[in-house]
Design a protein around this motif. Structure first.
Motif, PDB file in Angstrom:
ATOM      1  N   PHE B  82      -7.769  48.313 -36.297  1.00 45.94           N
ATOM      2  CA  PHE B  82      -7.801  46.939 -36.798  1.00 45.94           C
ATOM      3  C   PHE B  82      -6.415  46.639 -37.343  1.00 45.94           C
ATOM      4  O   PHE B  82      -5.806  47.511 -37.958  1.00 45.94           O
ATOM      5  N   PRO B  83      -5.905  45.421 -37.127  1.00 42.91           N
ATOM      6  CA  PRO B  83      -4.558  45.129 -37.636  1.00 42.91           C
ATOM      7  C   PRO B  83      -4.554  45.157 -39.171  1.00 42.91           C
ATOM      8  O   PRO B  83      -5.283  44.410 -39.808  1.00 42.91           O
ATOM      9  N   ILE B  85      -2.901  44.251 -42.464  1.00 42.20           N
ATOM     10  CA  ILE B  85      -1.931  43.207 -42.818  1.00 42.20           C
ATOM     11  C   ILE B  85      -2.101  42.806 -44.281  1.00 42.20           C
ATOM     12  O   ILE B  85      -3.208  42.874 -44.815  1.00 42.20           O
ATOM     13  N   ALA B  88      -1.562  44.297 -50.134  1.00 41.62           N
ATOM     14  CA  ALA B  88      -2.586  45.168 -50.725  1.00 41.62           C
ATOM     15  C   ALA B  88      -3.034  46.225 -49.719  1.00 41.62           C
ATOM     16  O   ALA B  88      -3.165  47.406 -50.041  1.00 41.62           O
ATOM     17  N   LYS B  89      -3.255  45.799 -48.493  1.00 39.35           N
ATOM     18  CA  LYS B  89      -3.762  46.714 -47.459  1.00 39.35           C
ATOM     19  C   LYS B  89      -2.706  47.737 -47.041  1.00 39.35           C
ATOM     20  O   LYS B  89      -3.016  48.917 -46.836  1.00 39.35           O
ATOM     21  N   ARG B  91      -0.216  48.855 -48.710  1.00 36.32           N
ATOM     22  CA  ARG B  91      -0.007  49.814 -49.803  1.00 36.32           C
ATOM     23  C   ARG B  91      -1.092  50.892 -49.747  1.00 36.32           C
ATOM     24  O   ARG B  91      -0.819  52.084 -49.873  1.00 36.32           O
ATOM     25  N   ARG B  92      -2.330  50.462 -49.564  1.00 36.37           N
ATOM     26  CA  ARG B  92      -3.430  51.430 -49.458  1.00 36.37           C
ATOM     27  C   ARG B  92      -3.237  52.320 -48.228  1.00 36.37           C
ATOM     28  O   ARG B  92      -3.520  53.522 -48.268  1.00 36.37           O
ATOM     29  N   SER B 108       1.475  42.243 -33.274  1.00 38.39           N
ATOM     30  CA  SER B 108       2.425  41.194 -33.657  1.00 38.39           C
ATOM     31  C   SER B 108       3.558  41.796 -34.477  1.00 38.39           C
ATOM     32  O   SER B 108       3.401  42.862 -35.088  1.00 38.39           O
ATOM     33  N   ARG B 349     -13.066  46.066 -46.545  1.00 43.49           N
ATOM     34  CA  ARG B 349     -11.650  45.810 -46.834  1.00 43.49           C
ATOM     35  C   ARG B 349     -10.787  46.998 -46.459  1.00 43.49           C
ATOM     36  O   ARG B 349     -11.226  48.113 -46.522  1.00 43.49           O
TER      37      ARG B 349
END
Lengths: 349, 349
Positions: B82-83, B85, B88-89, B91-92, B108, B349
């Motif tokens: 899954f892209p 982006i 927050a994401k 960094r995780r 992209s 998430r």
């Protein structure tokens, strides 16, 4: 606390929730109806407490597990609008009845006898409403005679107190309810409560004489079904899904990070295809969902959202959406920004 | 431990799970394909570990949150399909890449640049597969030139290592994948991995030359969609829903305590209407779902289930069902009876 950039997540405008609560409560107060707030829509004790504070007579849960969560949070007048059956469930119900004022529904001897055995053994009592099938054919008895027979049995059985009649949804033609009431009264029992339900048509409940109690859930948040029903406008919908565009696979298409695991696969109603309303891009259509992807047709949008942009979706069915998420981000002047746990999420038992 | 009388609940036959795992692994081994097990179907680390033990090269997660749960349980080779982006994401993701061998996909520049910034800042690396849209139009680039441009960019950016190509589902005509491979190689980069996916058609992957890796999830449990696809028989479906008849509102109808909150509203595929297969009453049809009620047409059954009877349902879509429940009851000789938490449930998430 939910990071606003970490989508998808649910956002609830508590000011709008309070307005939705106040409007439905005013309607019930004006017409002498007891409002019984169905927690299935929010599954959050903090919201249920606001419904009670505004004047609701009690809450409705669909399953014993939801009621257990709400009772633990101090909610103490609970109707379980589902036939409670089986030794495991009736035992849990008896524990619940020791802590809260509990009402159950029944449409068969099997349900009544199971409830009575468990409640009497625990030396507790629950009120019973006899469930009447006024057209949905989901649960409920179909004749006034059957309703009267169950009422008499409930009256006779230990641990139970017959209190009245129940149906879902409130029918346009309440013929069976009226006939059942007469049959029960003819058998010598008083019908204290006649409980109807459903947010669609809620504001017409007073036209249906004999209904004493209105069970409503969706009104507190609103959703695309409520918009289709004419109950609430899009602006009055208090629950929103925040989601980010993760791909623009080709012109006219955009893909967001909210799929069926965030929005449910529940359809809208009436002439409203698709899986949600994109607030910032009303010409966009959510045409399909994968589990984690929302497939948007943005070909009618004057400008389309870019990869990385976050948009807001009003879902088709708020209750199902609440059931998919562990928490909501709460905004509004009525409460400090906070994350509330959806404490009764997943309580299917 | 789940009380067998306290329905609805999920039951998994671990012996059947092991057979399903072994069969798909044997197919991949026979054809030199790396099997990458998609955890979306079960969301349970104990099942993922069995897939790895049988020979899977690694796992696939759809969201970073699923990957975090699996990495915490010791799974150490994870593709996120899954892209990824947003700050927050990414960094995780960087935290995850410090603990596990991570592969990401990108379609992209925006996705590539965000990933690179976060990974480079954390001094970690992830492999990148360029996502190619071979017809689903959900994510992915649509031309070989765009694939090559992203491959070159991924190769150049810090924190990223270009590793190959990705698509979903594996297409019957892999023309774009072949052309993209040639374009990337023409740009001077090696294509080590070409990742295809999807349980329907999985056993034909070897016919599609160039695919090196098969991502599959549903095969582990099976469901009504797999039966429609011909991938698994009903007997081979390892995930079942146990549900109790709570009402017989009229002749020919039965209502169970499993609705859309238990079974999802996901449709089956092909000529398979309804919301599940009732194992004990194959002539029954689950014609509609409320949130907590399943509406059964039992008019074609020689004998119909009574109120209080528990029946077994094979759901339309196992992945969605896993996402609705906190735990499963595990049976079979391969493990002692146990309740396993669906640890990655709700990780959107």
């Amino acid at each position: 606390v939910i990071d606003a950039a970490d989508t998808p997540y649910l956002e609830v405008d508590l000011d709008q929730v309070e307005r939705n609560i106040a409007r439905m409560q005013r309607y019930c107060d004006d017409h002498g109806l007891a409002l019984r707030a169905h927690v299935k829509t929010h599954k959050i004790p903090e919201v249920a407490r606001r419904q009670i504070a505004a004047g609701a007579a009690g809450i409705v849960c669909q399953k014993v597990g939801e009621a257990e969560v709400m009772a633990a949070a101090g909610l103490d007048d609970i109707l379980i609008a589902f036939p409670v059956i089986g030794a495991a469930k009736t035992r849990r119900l008896a524990n619940l009845a020791a802590r809260a004022r509990v009402t159950v529904i029944a449409d068969s001897h099997a349900v009544l006898r199971g409830l009575s055995a468990a409640l009497a053994a625990a030396e507790v009592e629950a009120q019973v409403l006899v469930d009447c099938d006024t057209g949905l054919h989901r649960t409920g008895v179909g004749t006034p005679e059957a309703a009267a027979t169950l009422a008499v049995e409930a009256h006779a059985l230990p641990g139970l107190r017959f209190a009245g009649l129940f149906t879902h949804p409130t029918p346009a033609d309440a013929g069976l309810l009226h006939a059942a009431r007469r049959a029960v009264e003819h058998a010598g029992l008083a019908v204290e409560r006649v409980s109807g339900g459903g947010t669609p048509g809620a504001y017409a409940t007073h036209l249906n004489r004999g209904i004493t109690e209105l069970r409503v859930g969706s009104y507190v948040y609103g959703d695309r079904r409520c918009i289709a029903d004419g109950t609430l406008s899009a602006e009055e919908c208090a629950l929103r899904v925040r989601t980010t565009v993760v791909s623009r696979p080709r012109p006219g298409s955009a893909t967001v990070d909210a799929g069926s695991k965030t929005l449910t696969s529940d359809p809208a109603r009436g002439e409203h295809p698709g899986f949600g309303l994109v607030v910032e891009y009303p010409a966009a259509r959510i045409v399909a969902l994968s589990e984690e992807h929302g497939h948007l047709d943005v070909s009618r949008c004057e400008s389309a959202p870019a990869v990385g942009e976050t948009v807001t979706v009003i879902p088709n069915h708020a209750c199902g959406v609440s059931n998919l998420h562990d928490s909501v981000h709460v905004t509004g002047a009525a409460a400090p920004e906070a994350t509330w746990a959806i404490a009764a999420r997943g309580a299917v038992r």
